[in-house]
Design a protein around this motif. Sequence first.
Motif, PDB file in Angstrom:
ATOM      1  N   GLU A   1       6.856  -3.396  -1.070  1.00  0.00           N
ATOM      2  CA  GLU A   1       7.066  -3.150  -2.309  1.00  0.00           C
ATOM      3  C   GLU A   1       5.785  -2.045  -2.617  1.00  0.00           C
ATOM      4  O   GLU A   1       4.941  -2.059  -1.857  1.00  0.00           O
ATOM      5  CB  GLU A   1       6.827  -4.861  -2.774  1.00  0.00           C
ATOM      6  CG  GLU A   1       7.606  -5.344  -2.868  1.00  0.00           C
ATOM      7  CD  GLU A   1       7.743  -7.152  -3.326  1.00  0.00           C
ATOM      8  OE1 GLU A   1       7.289  -6.840  -4.460  1.00  0.00           O
ATOM      9  OE2 GLU A   1       8.440  -7.712  -3.093  1.00  0.00           O
TER      10      GLU A   1
ATOM     11  N   GLY B   1       2.662  -1.618  -4.892  1.00  0.00           N
ATOM     12  CA  GLY B   1       1.788  -2.482  -5.483  1.00  0.00           C
ATOM     13  C   GLY B   1       1.959  -2.026  -6.682  1.00  0.00           C
ATOM     14  O   GLY B   1       1.789  -0.651  -8.157  1.00  0.00           O
ATOM     15  N   SER B   2       1.266  -2.891  -8.007  1.00  0.00           N
ATOM     16  CA  SER B   2       1.461  -3.226  -9.873  1.00  0.00           C
ATOM     17  C   SER B   2       0.223  -2.152  -9.711  1.00  0.00           C
ATOM     18  O   SER B   2      -0.671  -1.868  -8.941  1.00  0.00           O
ATOM     19  CB  SER B   2       1.089  -4.150  -9.845  1.00  0.00           C
ATOM     20  OG  SER B   2       0.769  -3.675 -11.706  1.00  0.00           O
TER      21      SER B   2
ATOM     22  N   GLN C   1      -3.753  -2.476  -3.747  1.00  0.00           N
ATOM     23  CA  GLN C   1      -2.296  -2.727  -4.999  1.00  0.00           C
ATOM     24  C   GLN C   1      -1.564  -3.186  -3.614  1.00  0.00           C
ATOM     25  O   GLN C   1      -1.078  -4.332  -3.163  1.00  0.00           O
ATOM     26  CB  GLN C   1      -2.085  -2.157  -5.722  1.00  0.00           C
ATOM     27  CG  GLN C   1      -2.899  -1.759  -6.395  1.00  0.00           C
ATOM     28  CD  GLN C   1      -3.535  -2.947  -7.767  1.00  0.00           C
ATOM     29  OE1 GLN C   1      -4.446  -3.156  -7.451  1.00  0.00           O
ATOM     30  NE2 GLN C   1      -2.518  -3.145  -8.394  1.00  0.00           N
ATOM     31  N   TRP C   2      -0.608  -2.271  -2.952  1.00  0.00           N
ATOM     32  CA  TRP C   2       0.038  -2.467  -2.236  1.00  0.00           C
ATOM     33  C   TRP C   2      -0.445  -3.567  -0.771  1.00  0.00           C
ATOM     34  O   TRP C   2       0.313  -4.780  -0.825  1.00  0.00           O
ATOM     35  CB  TRP C   2       0.164  -1.500  -1.505  1.00  0.00           C
ATOM     36  CG  TRP C   2       1.138  -2.016   0.235  1.00  0.00           C
ATOM     37  CD1 TRP C   2       2.955  -1.472   0.289  1.00  0.00           C
ATOM     38  CD2 TRP C   2       0.502  -1.652   1.457  1.00  0.00           C
ATOM     39  NE1 TRP C   2       3.015  -1.662   1.196  1.00  0.00           N
ATOM     40  CE2 TRP C   2       1.847  -1.832   2.394  1.00  0.00           C
ATOM     41  CE3 TRP C   2      -1.037  -1.906   1.930  1.00  0.00           C
ATOM     42  CZ2 TRP C   2       1.808  -2.265   3.949  1.00  0.00           C
ATOM     43  CZ3 TRP C   2      -0.103  -2.441   3.452  1.00  0.00           C
ATOM     44  CH2 TRP C   2       0.679  -2.318   3.972  1.00  0.00           C
TER      45      TRP C   2
ATOM     46  N   ALA D   1       0.808  -6.556  -2.823  1.00  0.00           N
ATOM     47  CA  ALA D   1       1.529  -7.392  -3.254  1.00  0.00           C
ATOM     48  C   ALA D   1       2.796  -7.724  -2.182  1.00  0.00           C
ATOM     49  O   ALA D   1       3.655  -8.348  -1.987  1.00  0.00           O
ATOM     50  CB  ALA D   1       2.361  -5.850  -3.937  1.00  0.00           C
ATOM     51  N   ASN D   2       2.224  -7.169  -0.719  1.00  0.00           N
ATOM     52  CA  ASN D   2       3.125  -7.421   0.006  1.00  0.00           C
ATOM     53  C   ASN D   2       1.977  -8.668   1.024  1.00  0.00           C
ATOM     54  O   ASN D   2       2.469  -9.059   2.334  1.00  0.00           O
ATOM     55  CB  ASN D   2       3.346  -6.523   1.551  1.00  0.00           C
ATOM     56  CG  ASN D   2       4.158  -5.539   0.240  1.00  0.00           C
ATOM     57  OD1 ASN D   2       5.603  -5.271   0.304  1.00  0.00           O
ATOM     58  ND2 ASN D   2       3.428  -4.060  -0.279  1.00  0.00           N
TER      59      ASN D   2
END
Length: 383
Positions: A85, A87-88, A107-108, A111-112
Motif C-alpha cells: 500500500e 501511504g496516506s 507514510q509507507w 501503512a504496511n
Amino acid sequence: MSLSLLAGGVPEFAQGAERITGKAEEVFDDVCAQDWFCPYVQYVYENGIMQGTSETTFSPYATMTRGMVAQILYNQAKETDNIGEMGSETPVFSDVQADQWYFEAVQWAYANGKASGVGNGRFEPERQVTREELAMFLYRDAGQPYIGGELYFSDANQVDGWAKNAILWAVHQKIMSGTDNNHINPLGSALRSEAATMFQRYLTVPTIAYLTSAEESEEEREIRIFGRTVDSCRYPNSQTAEANQTWVRVPVWKLDSNGSKYSSTLDVQIHKELAGSIQQIFQEIYDSGEQFPIYSVGGYNWRGDTSSSEHCLGTALDINPNENYQCKNDGTAIVGKYWKPNEDPYSIPADGIVVKTFEKYGFRWGGTFRNSKDYMHFSYFGT
C-alpha cells in the motif's frame, strides 16, 4: 553526520541508488579490506542499499536514523516490486511532514506495518536508531514470523518487552549477533557498519525455521549451528563450544521405587540454537500419553579438540544410558549395559514416541547406525 545530498536537500539514497561496481575499500578511504565489515559494506554499496556519506567516505562508525532505515526499506520494496500500500498523503505523525525527504517512506512504512511511532503521535525520524529498533524494523518487514525461546545474553534484561521477539528472531536468523563479552547492546545506537551487516544478512541469508525438522538440508543445519556452511562440523576448542551452549529444563516422566510414574523435570546443556527444538521434543514426548520414563539426559560434553563427537557441539543427546547401550554389532557393550525394549521400561523402543519425535525434528537415532549401535543417542547431524 554529513550526507551526500541532491539539489533541494534530499539524500541520494532517498531516491534509490544505482547499482555500482567497484571495491568498497578502493572507493572509501575509511574502509579497508581487512575490516570485518568490508564485505557487508561492499554488498550494500554495490546493490544501492546504502551509499557513502561523501564520495570517499562510508563512515562505518557513524550512526543511522529512524528515517534512514524507513527509507532504505522503502527503496528495497520498490526495487523488488513489493510496495504494498502507498501511504496516506495526510501526515500520520506530527513530526513527519510532506516537505521532508523521508515523508513518503515513513507514510509507507506505517501503512504496511513496517514501522510504528514512539508514542504521542511522533516518529522521531531524525533520532539515532537503536539496535533493538533496527531489529524491529527488519522483523516487521519480514512479517513478524513466529519465534520463541529466551535470549542468552548478559544484558538480555535491557531488551524492551516489545523488542524481545524481534531480537530473538534477528539472532536466530544470524542477522544480528552479540557484541563482545556476550552482550547484545539493545539500546545502543546502530552504527552504519552494523546496519550494513544486518541488511546484507537479512537480504541474503536463507530463512531459518525456529524449530528444526526432518526436511532440513545439511547446509541448513550448518547455517543454524555455525552461521555458515563449514568444511568440518567441529569447534576448535572448548571455549568456543561452551560459548554456544545453554541450559534448558525439560519435562519428563520418572518411575518411583514402586514402579509408579510421576511428573518431574531434568536440566540438559545443549547448543543454544537447538534449545527451542529440544524443549518442544520433550514436551511432545511428555504429552504423548505413552509416558516413557526418563531418568537421565546427557547433552554437551567436550571430549577433546580432535573429537568428532556431536556432544562436543552440543547437538547430541543421550537418554537412559545404562538401558540403551552403545555396542558393537555383535552386541558387545561399549557404554551402558543392554537394550531390552518392551522388557525394561527405560529401554527406548524403535517404534515408540521417543524415536518418532526426535526423527520428526530432524534428529537421527543411534539405533539405526550401521557400524555399531548407540541406542541412547540422538544427533542433529546424524553422527
